[in-house]
Design a protein around this motif. Structure first.
Motif, PDB file in Angstrom:
ATOM      1  N   LYS A  86       0.818  -1.211   0.000  1.00  0.00           N
ATOM      2  CA  LYS A  86       0.000   0.000   0.000  1.00  0.00           C
ATOM      3  C   LYS A  86       0.851   1.259   0.000  1.00  0.00           C
TER       4      LYS A  86
ATOM      5  N   TYR B  78       1.567   4.150  -2.944  1.00  0.00           N
ATOM      6  CA  TYR B  78       1.261   5.565  -2.724  1.00  0.00           C
ATOM      7  C   TYR B  78       2.472   6.445  -3.012  1.00  0.00           C
TER       8      TYR B  78
ATOM      9  N   THR C 200       2.989   7.648  -6.455  1.00  0.00           N
ATOM     10  CA  THR C 200       2.179   8.772  -6.939  1.00  0.00           C
ATOM     11  C   THR C 200       2.732  10.106  -6.465  1.00  0.00           C
TER      12      THR C 200
ATOM     13  N   TRP D 246       2.946  11.018   5.020  1.00  0.00           N
ATOM     14  CA  TRP D 246       2.069   9.862   5.219  1.00  0.00           C
ATOM     15  C   TRP D 246       0.999  10.193   6.254  1.00  0.00           C
TER      16      TRP D 246
ATOM     17  N   HIS E  50      -1.564  12.142   4.499  1.00  0.00           N
ATOM     18  CA  HIS E  50      -2.352  11.289   3.598  1.00  0.00           C
ATOM     19  C   HIS E  50      -3.373  10.466   4.354  1.00  0.00           C
TER      20      HIS E  50
END
Length: 469
Positions: free
Chosen positions: A273, A277, A280, A356, A359
């Motif tokens: 995961k 991410y 991106t 993070w 996010h």
């Protein structure tokens, strides 16, 4: 390193050279040489004995056999290199272990030992620009490095069922002869033999199925992308393994020691995961697989071993996994040419933890920045992170003040330029070596601003900078 604890993610097929925009290794094959003798250091003033001069390594072929019961390692390392000067002798870094034979291009070579230097004299002079291969046969009980000012024990560390191998900054020499400095990156093949029932884990991807004969199993791993020596590993022991792919199709290899078997699925899932991410945010993932390893050796730290970060004796929180996986871009693909620029690794990975949190809705980078800034008595203000110190390499200043530098930059130039800058940085120097000077130059070019004052205040002054508005 963490102390105290879509198409963008498609597998890379193994590009092995930086793009034309990337910087060449800062000093691979340079150092201070005398005549035709390769220098015993690569030229890093803060680590003068690390690495070697006179050549540039292209590839390591490591054939290794380890027996946990006797703690004995037997190895044969073939190192393919290109001479950067005429050579009648050159050095490799090797700590302890007994060398039984050295050959250069198949011909026996004489050799001698001086502390951690293996000095080799080939039968014939190697000409500047020529490729050559040196093979070293060696064996013994590896001795880890001890540095109480930094991480304590690192390098090849024996465990009851195998070995925990984490080499930052200069521990590769505890288990194979090398040019042990991040300025000289190379590709790797590993052929590791261990007693049947154990697993041997190295960088990159496994080549074929492990083969067992006469009670011993051989694992073959291949890292097709350039790698700094401190990121190489041959961690062995009893592991539970899970393989598969991320949502974006990137191969994942996750392994945990038996005592952490309950963490395997979480490690696998979070690794996929988070890697997806970051692709991106930072741009395409630079390697052919991702993963992670939890060993039961209580190291007190995690290390971003290329393609397989390792967590020493604990189940990592997502923030730590985010930190180590961000290193795959910043530290692994983009490697520093001098240890004093370590903030380019640790400041970026620490800032990734803050990103993070943004996010996942657990906080903002701005709140983290302000929390640190409000502590005017923090010792990090006296430690300028733009020049990491050899005797305190992993200081909180390198991590936290390094991350704060990036946030100050983000506030100054805005998100619309900051995030394209980070992607451009990762792309321009993919698989290469980088410096602080190069990052400042790119930031000024992308932003169109003179940023020298900002970077000077945050990276090079031994005091707390003025508040960021």
């Amino acid at each position: 390193m963490a102390v105290g604890t879509a198409t963008a993610c498609a597998p890379s097929q193994g590009a092995v050279a930086p793009s034309s925009a990337a910087a060449a290794p800062a000093s691979a094959g340079v150092g201070t040489s005398t005549g035709t003798m390769g220098a015993p250091g690569i030229g890093d003033p803060d680590f003068p004995s690390d690495g070697n001069g006179g050549y540039d390594v292209r590839h390591y072929d490591l054939r290794l056999s380890y027996d946990p019961s006797s703690r004995k390692l037997a190895g044969s390392a073939t190192i393919e290199a290109k001479a950067a000067q005429d050579l009648t002798s050159f050095d490799l870094d090797l700590h302890g272990l007994t060398v039984s034979r050295v050959a250069v291009d198949g011909a026996a070579a004489s050799f001698s030992r001086s502390q951690d230097e293996l000095v080799i004299e080939p039968a014939q002079r190697i000409r500047n620009g020529d490729g050559f291969a040196v093979t070293v046969d060696y064996s013994g009980v590896p001795e880890p490095m001890h540095d109480t000012a930094n991480l304590g024990r690192y390098g090849f560390i024996a465990t009851p069922d195998g070995a925990f191998v984490t080499c930052e900054p200069n521990g590769a020499k505890t288990w194979f002869p090398s040019n042990d400095h991040p300025a000289d990156k190379a590709t790797y093949d590993f052929r590791i033999t261990v007693p049947e029932g154990l697993t041997a884990i190295a960088n990159g991807e496994m080549a074929g199925t492990p083969q067992t004969t006469a009670g011993k199993t051989t694992f073959v791993w291949r890292e097709k992308h350039p790698m700094a020596s401190y990121l190489a590993t041959m961690t062995t022991g009893k592991f539970q393994v899970r393989t598969g792919t991320s949502a974006k199709g990137l191969p994942i290899y996750a392994a945990v020691a038996d005592s952490f078997r309950g963490s395997l699925d979480t490690l696998f899932t979070q690794t996929g995961k988070i890697t997806d991410y970051w692709s991106t945010v930072f741009g395409p993932y630079p390697f052919s697989s991702t993963g992670g390893v939890i060993d039961d050796y209580a190291a007190g730290y995690a290390l971003e071993n290329q393609t397989k970060p390792i967590y020493g004796g604990f189940s990592p929180e997502p923030a730590i996994i985010a930190h180590e996986l961000a290193h795959q871009w910043f530290g692994d693909s983009l490697s520093i040419g001098r240890w004093r620029d370590l903030w380019l690794n640790e400041g970026f990975a620490t800032y990734a933890e803050w990103l993070w949190a943004e996010h996942t809705g657990q906080g903002t980078a701005d709140s983290a920045f302000r929390r640190y800034y409000e502590n005017a008595a923090d010792p990090m203000w006296a430690y300028p992170p733009g020049a990491a110190r050899a005797d305190d390499l992993f200081s909180a200043a390198v991590y936290n003040r390094g991350a704060m530098t990036l946030h100050a930059l983000r506030r100054e130039i805005g998100d619309q330029k900051f995030f394209p800058l980070i992607r451009a940085w990762a792309d321009a120097h993919r698989y290469g070596n980088v410096s602080t000077r190069e990052f400042i130059a790119l930031a000024e070019r992308v932003s169109g601003k003179d940023l020298k004052g900002l970077f000077d205040a945050w990276l090079f002054q031994p005091k707390r900078p003025a508040p960021v508005m």
